[in-house]
Design a protein around this motif. Structure first.
Motif, PDB file in Angstrom:
ATOM      1  N   GLY A  14       0.789  -1.228   0.000  1.00  0.00           N
ATOM      2  CA  GLY A  14       0.000   0.000   0.000  1.00  0.00           C
ATOM      3  C   GLY A  14       0.814   1.268   0.000  1.00  0.00           C
ATOM      4  N   LYS A  15       2.144   1.162  -0.023  1.00  0.00           N
ATOM      5  CA  LYS A  15       3.013   2.334   0.000  1.00  0.00           C
ATOM      6  C   LYS A  15       3.458   2.700  -1.408  1.00  0.00           C
ATOM      7  N   ALA A  40       4.293   0.312  -4.681  1.00  0.00           N
ATOM      8  CA  ALA A  40       4.207   0.819  -6.044  1.00  0.00           C
ATOM      9  C   ALA A  40       5.386   1.768  -6.222  1.00  0.00           C
ATOM     10  N   VAL A  41       6.081   1.671  -7.348  1.00  0.00           N
ATOM     11  CA  VAL A  41       7.369   2.349  -7.477  1.00  0.00           C
ATOM     12  C   VAL A  41       7.383   3.334  -8.639  1.00  0.00           C
ATOM     13  N   GLY A  42       7.782   4.570  -8.327  1.00  0.00           N
ATOM     14  CA  GLY A  42       8.039   5.573  -9.344  1.00  0.00           C
ATOM     15  C   GLY A  42       9.531   5.639  -9.603  1.00  0.00           C
ATOM     16  N   LEU A  43       9.929   5.402 -10.830  1.00  0.00           N
ATOM     17  CA  LEU A  43      11.337   5.347 -11.202  1.00  0.00           C
ATOM     18  C   LEU A  43      11.788   6.696 -11.742  1.00  0.00           C
ATOM     19  N   VAL A  44      12.781   7.274 -11.104  1.00  0.00           N
ATOM     20  CA  VAL A  44      13.315   8.569 -11.539  1.00  0.00           C
ATOM     21  C   VAL A  44      14.721   8.355 -12.089  1.00  0.00           C
ATOM     22  N   LEU A  89       0.319   7.027  -8.582  1.00  0.00           N
ATOM     23  CA  LEU A  89       0.509   5.875  -7.687  1.00  0.00           C
ATOM     24  C   LEU A  89      -0.006   6.094  -6.268  1.00  0.00           C
ATOM     25  N   GLY A  90      -0.175   7.353  -5.865  1.00  0.00           N
ATOM     26  CA  GLY A  90      -0.658   7.614  -4.513  1.00  0.00           C
ATOM     27  C   GLY A  90       0.343   8.378  -3.680  1.00  0.00           C
ATOM     28  N   PRO A  91      -0.016   8.706  -2.429  1.00  0.00           N
ATOM     29  CA  PRO A  91       0.833   9.524  -1.564  1.00  0.00           C
ATOM     30  C   PRO A  91       2.230   8.917  -1.382  1.00  0.00           C
TER      31      PRO A  91
END
Length: 259
Positions: A14-15, A40-44, A89-91
């Motif tokens: 949930g993160k 859930a992962v945001g790739l930078v 993706l969320g907070p």
């Protein structure tokens, strides 16, 4: 009695996590394992980076990932990446800052431009990333940031002419402690993770094979690390299992610094 202890769990279910340098190397390995633990992962990474391998690996294990191209040396770019990740993706409550470069030159001959570029990415880039991430996390009242430093922030490596890199990684370690002190009462933990010699793409080139063999021989475990071996320690620092751990530098070096 009131307790804040969440229990021993490494789950990140949930993160939402942001990983800079997530297209390759240590950042890629951490992003994949964080997703396996539920984030859930945001790739930078830079717009020129190829995110496909990381995203495919995460999606193959049932996880969610998106690319959020950005330049860690540009505050507006990083702020936009955080917004994109939160929108999709969320907070944001988890972050790993693994973007960085390394090179070498004798100190007496080093061009100032080489010094400045490495510091811009490896120190200022980490600060800008932490700043953008923490603005979101502080608003949510929770967060955990892991900055990838290096054992070179604590030692001067034998045989390597990298005064700029060593001092930059020392700065990352102390920056992590300083931010941890500022944000400790506001729900955001900040730690550093310091790898030893690791087989990233930079250390896997044929032209450095002999040097890498020396690195392995000088390590008590008689080998270098794989990038995936940094993922477990990073997930630990991100997770509720490390709920009372902040301002720490976790050295993962196969024992190198004990000699």
């Amino acid at each position: 009695m009131t307790t804040h202890y969440p229990g021993v769990t490494f789950a990140l279910d949930g993160k939402t996590a942001l990983v800079t340098g997530g297209a390759s190397g240590i950042g890629q390995a951490i992003a994949i394992v964080a997703a396996e633990y539920g984030a859930a992962v945001g790739l930078v990474d830079l717009p020129s980076a190829d995110f496909s391998a990381t995203i495919s690996a995460i999606e193959a294990s049932g996880g969610r990932a998106i690319a959020a191209p950005a330049d860690v040396t540009d505050p507006d770019s990083m702020a936009a990446a955080v917004r994109k990740i939160e929108d999709e993706l969320g907070p944001l409550t988890l972050a790993v800052n693994a973007a960085g470069i390394a090179n070498a030159a004798p100190a007496e001959d080093m061009e100032l431009s080489m010094w400045k570029r490495l510091y811009d990415i490896d120190v200022t880039g980490v600060f800008i990333s932490c700043q953008a991430e923490a603005r979101a996390m502080l608003a949510h009242g929770e967060g955990s940031i892991v900055n990838i430093a290096s054992m070179s922030g604590s030692i001067a490596n034998r045989g390597l002419t990298q005064a700029h890199y060593n001092s930059a990684k020392a700065a990352v370690i102390h920056l992590s402690k300083s931010l941890a002190a500022e944000w400790a009462t506001r729900g955001v933990r900040v730690n550093a993770l310091s790898p030893g010699y690791t087989m990233t793409p930079m250390n896997s080139r044929p032209e450095v094979a002999e040097q890498v063999a020396v690195f392995a021989s000088e390590t008590p475990m008689q080998r270098t690390a794989q990038p995936e071996e940094m993922a477990g320690p990073a997930v630990f620092l991100l997770s509720p299992a490390a709920s009372f751990l902040t301002g720490h530098d976790l050295v993962v070096d196969g024992g190198f610094t004990i000699w």
